[in-house]
Design a protein around this motif. Sequence first.
Motif, PDB file in Angstrom:
ATOM      1  N   ASN A  24       0.919  -1.160   0.152  1.00 26.85           N
ATOM      2  CA  ASN A  24       0.109  -0.128   0.024  1.00 26.85           C
ATOM      3  C   ASN A  24       0.777   1.452   0.195  1.00 26.85           C
ATOM      4  O   ASN A  24       1.266   1.559   0.838  1.00 26.85           O
ATOM      5  CB  ASN A  24      -0.966  -0.025   1.264  1.00 26.85           C
ATOM      6  CG  ASN A  24      -1.950   1.020   1.268  1.00 26.85           C
ATOM      7  OD1 ASN A  24      -1.758   2.116   0.535  1.00 26.85           O
ATOM      8  ND2 ASN A  24      -2.930   0.867   2.083  1.00 26.85           N
ATOM      9  N   GLU A  42      -0.489   4.226  -0.923  1.00 23.12           N
ATOM     10  CA  GLU A  42      -1.375   5.373  -0.789  1.00 23.12           C
ATOM     11  C   GLU A  42      -0.721   6.811  -0.495  1.00 23.12           C
ATOM     12  O   GLU A  42      -0.228   6.856   0.570  1.00 23.12           O
ATOM     13  CB  GLU A  42      -2.407   5.105  -0.044  1.00 23.12           C
ATOM     14  CG  GLU A  42      -3.395   4.162  -0.550  1.00 23.12           C
ATOM     15  CD  GLU A  42      -4.801   4.067   0.209  1.00 23.12           C
ATOM     16  OE1 GLU A  42      -4.902   4.435   0.905  1.00 23.12           O
ATOM     17  OE2 GLU A  42      -5.142   2.609  -0.067  1.00 23.12           O
ATOM     18  N   CYS A  43      -1.057   7.754  -1.224  1.00 25.02           N
ATOM     19  CA  CYS A  43      -0.707   9.047  -0.931  1.00 25.02           C
ATOM     20  C   CYS A  43       0.917   9.359  -0.583  1.00 25.02           C
ATOM     21  O   CYS A  43       1.435  10.366  -0.217  1.00 25.02           O
ATOM     22  CB  CYS A  43      -1.220   9.554   0.310  1.00 25.02           C
ATOM     23  SG  CYS A  43      -3.015   9.604   0.249  1.00 25.02           S
ATOM     24  N   SER A  67      -1.743  -0.678  -3.836  1.00 21.94           N
ATOM     25  CA  SER A  67      -2.596   0.514  -4.038  1.00 21.94           C
ATOM     26  C   SER A  67      -1.537   1.674  -3.989  1.00 21.94           C
ATOM     27  O   SER A  67      -0.655   2.034  -3.445  1.00 21.94           O
ATOM     28  CB  SER A  67      -3.217   0.690  -2.643  1.00 21.94           C
ATOM     29  OG  SER A  67      -3.942   1.744  -2.553  1.00 21.94           O
ATOM     30  N   ALA A  84      -3.345   4.793  -4.561  1.00 24.08           N
ATOM     31  CA  ALA A  84      -4.474   5.649  -4.651  1.00 24.08           C
ATOM     32  C   ALA A  84      -3.898   6.953  -4.021  1.00 24.08           C
ATOM     33  O   ALA A  84      -3.109   7.007  -3.010  1.00 24.08           O
ATOM     34  CB  ALA A  84      -5.537   5.161  -3.433  1.00 24.08           C
ATOM     35  N   GLY A  85      -4.226   8.040  -4.705  1.00 23.31           N
ATOM     36  CA  GLY A  85      -3.764   9.269  -4.354  1.00 23.31           C
ATOM     37  C   GLY A  85      -2.475   9.733  -4.606  1.00 23.31           C
ATOM     38  O   GLY A  85      -1.708  10.528  -3.797  1.00 23.31           O
ATOM     39  N   CYS A  86      -1.713   9.104  -5.318  1.00 22.92           N
ATOM     40  CA  CYS A  86      -0.199   8.973  -5.469  1.00 22.92           C
ATOM     41  C   CYS A  86       0.331  10.059  -6.650  1.00 22.92           C
ATOM     42  O   CYS A  86       1.294  10.156  -6.848  1.00 22.92           O
ATOM     43  CB  CYS A  86       0.353   7.672  -5.923  1.00 22.92           C
ATOM     44  SG  CYS A  86       0.482   6.684  -4.393  1.00 22.92           S
ATOM     45  N   ASP A  92      -5.053  -0.428  -6.847  1.00 21.27           N
ATOM     46  CA  ASP A  92      -5.917   0.513  -6.838  1.00 21.27           C
ATOM     47  C   ASP A  92      -5.319   1.904  -7.240  1.00 21.27           C
ATOM     48  O   ASP A  92      -4.164   2.349  -6.981  1.00 21.27           O
ATOM     49  CB  ASP A  92      -6.372   0.992  -5.452  1.00 21.27           C
ATOM     50  CG  ASP A  92      -7.296   1.803  -5.113  1.00 21.27           C
ATOM     51  OD1 ASP A  92      -7.579   2.648  -5.819  1.00 21.27           O
ATOM     52  OD2 ASP A  92      -7.396   2.107  -3.878  1.00 21.27           O
ATOM     53  N   HIS A 145      -7.889   8.195  -7.582  1.00 22.63           N
ATOM     54  CA  HIS A 145      -7.112   9.784  -7.488  1.00 22.63           C
ATOM     55  C   HIS A 145      -5.839   9.711  -7.584  1.00 22.63           C
ATOM     56  O   HIS A 145      -4.858  10.052  -6.833  1.00 22.63           O
ATOM     57  CB  HIS A 145      -7.529  10.158  -5.775  1.00 22.63           C
ATOM     58  CG  HIS A 145      -8.929   9.782  -5.421  1.00 22.63           C
ATOM     59  ND1 HIS A 145      -9.981  10.768  -5.851  1.00 22.63           N
ATOM     60  CD2 HIS A 145      -9.624   9.029  -4.600  1.00 22.63           C
ATOM     61  CE1 HIS A 145     -10.861  10.237  -5.297  1.00 22.63           C
ATOM     62  NE2 HIS A 145     -10.748   9.359  -4.570  1.00 22.63           N
ATOM     63  N   THR A 146      -5.270   9.362  -8.913  1.00 24.33           N
ATOM     64  CA  THR A 146      -3.907   9.395  -9.254  1.00 24.33           C
ATOM     65  C   THR A 146      -3.544  10.265 -10.262  1.00 24.33           C
ATOM     66  O   THR A 146      -2.652  10.520 -10.817  1.00 24.33           O
ATOM     67  CB  THR A 146      -3.467   7.916  -9.874  1.00 24.33           C
ATOM     68  OG1 THR A 146      -4.519   7.756 -10.890  1.00 24.33           O
ATOM     69  CG2 THR A 146      -3.524   6.955  -8.915  1.00 24.33           C
TER      70      THR A 146
END
Length: 180
Positions: free
Chosen positions: A13, A15-16, A46, A48-50, A74, A77-78
């Motif tokens: 993961n 994320e972000c 994942s 997400a948000g990266c 996932d 929001h990329t």
Amino acid sequence: EEKGGGCPLKGLNLECNPLTTNGSDTGGVKAFAAMLASNGTLRSLSFAGCDLGDFGCRQLVDGIRRNTAVHSCDITHTGDTTTHTVRAMAEALRLNQRGLAELKASQAAQAEAQGREQASRQADADKEARRVAYLQWMEDEKAARVGDRLAKYEAARLEREAAERKAREEAERAAAAKAA
């Protein structure tokens, strides 16, 4: 992938995490995608948000296409990701999942075939054991019949000898009575 019998990493993961700079400078994503080609343990990712952007996501798609182990990723929001790239990611993951299902089916079929082969070998071994037991029983029966015959012959011989002795004794008594 950890060497030496440790527990391999199956999910990651990120994320972000800033893997790019506003969707550009995708060196980190390129390196990660290249690593996917040789990694056989990661199953779930994942990002997400990266803020990968469309180019970064396409690089991940290329990496996932070369790695049939990953079955979920996932990329929500990329950044500005095109529908084409999202569809390409979905198709790569779908193919991996189908390949995983086919692999599991193949492994199950192989295990079933091995089970049938083992059962066949066991049946052959059981059949051979029954054959050997039957042959032993036949030998025992033959020996018993031979033993019975020998016992009958011996009994008949003893009866003959007893009858001959009795006849001799009677003849001797008769001769002695005649002489007297």
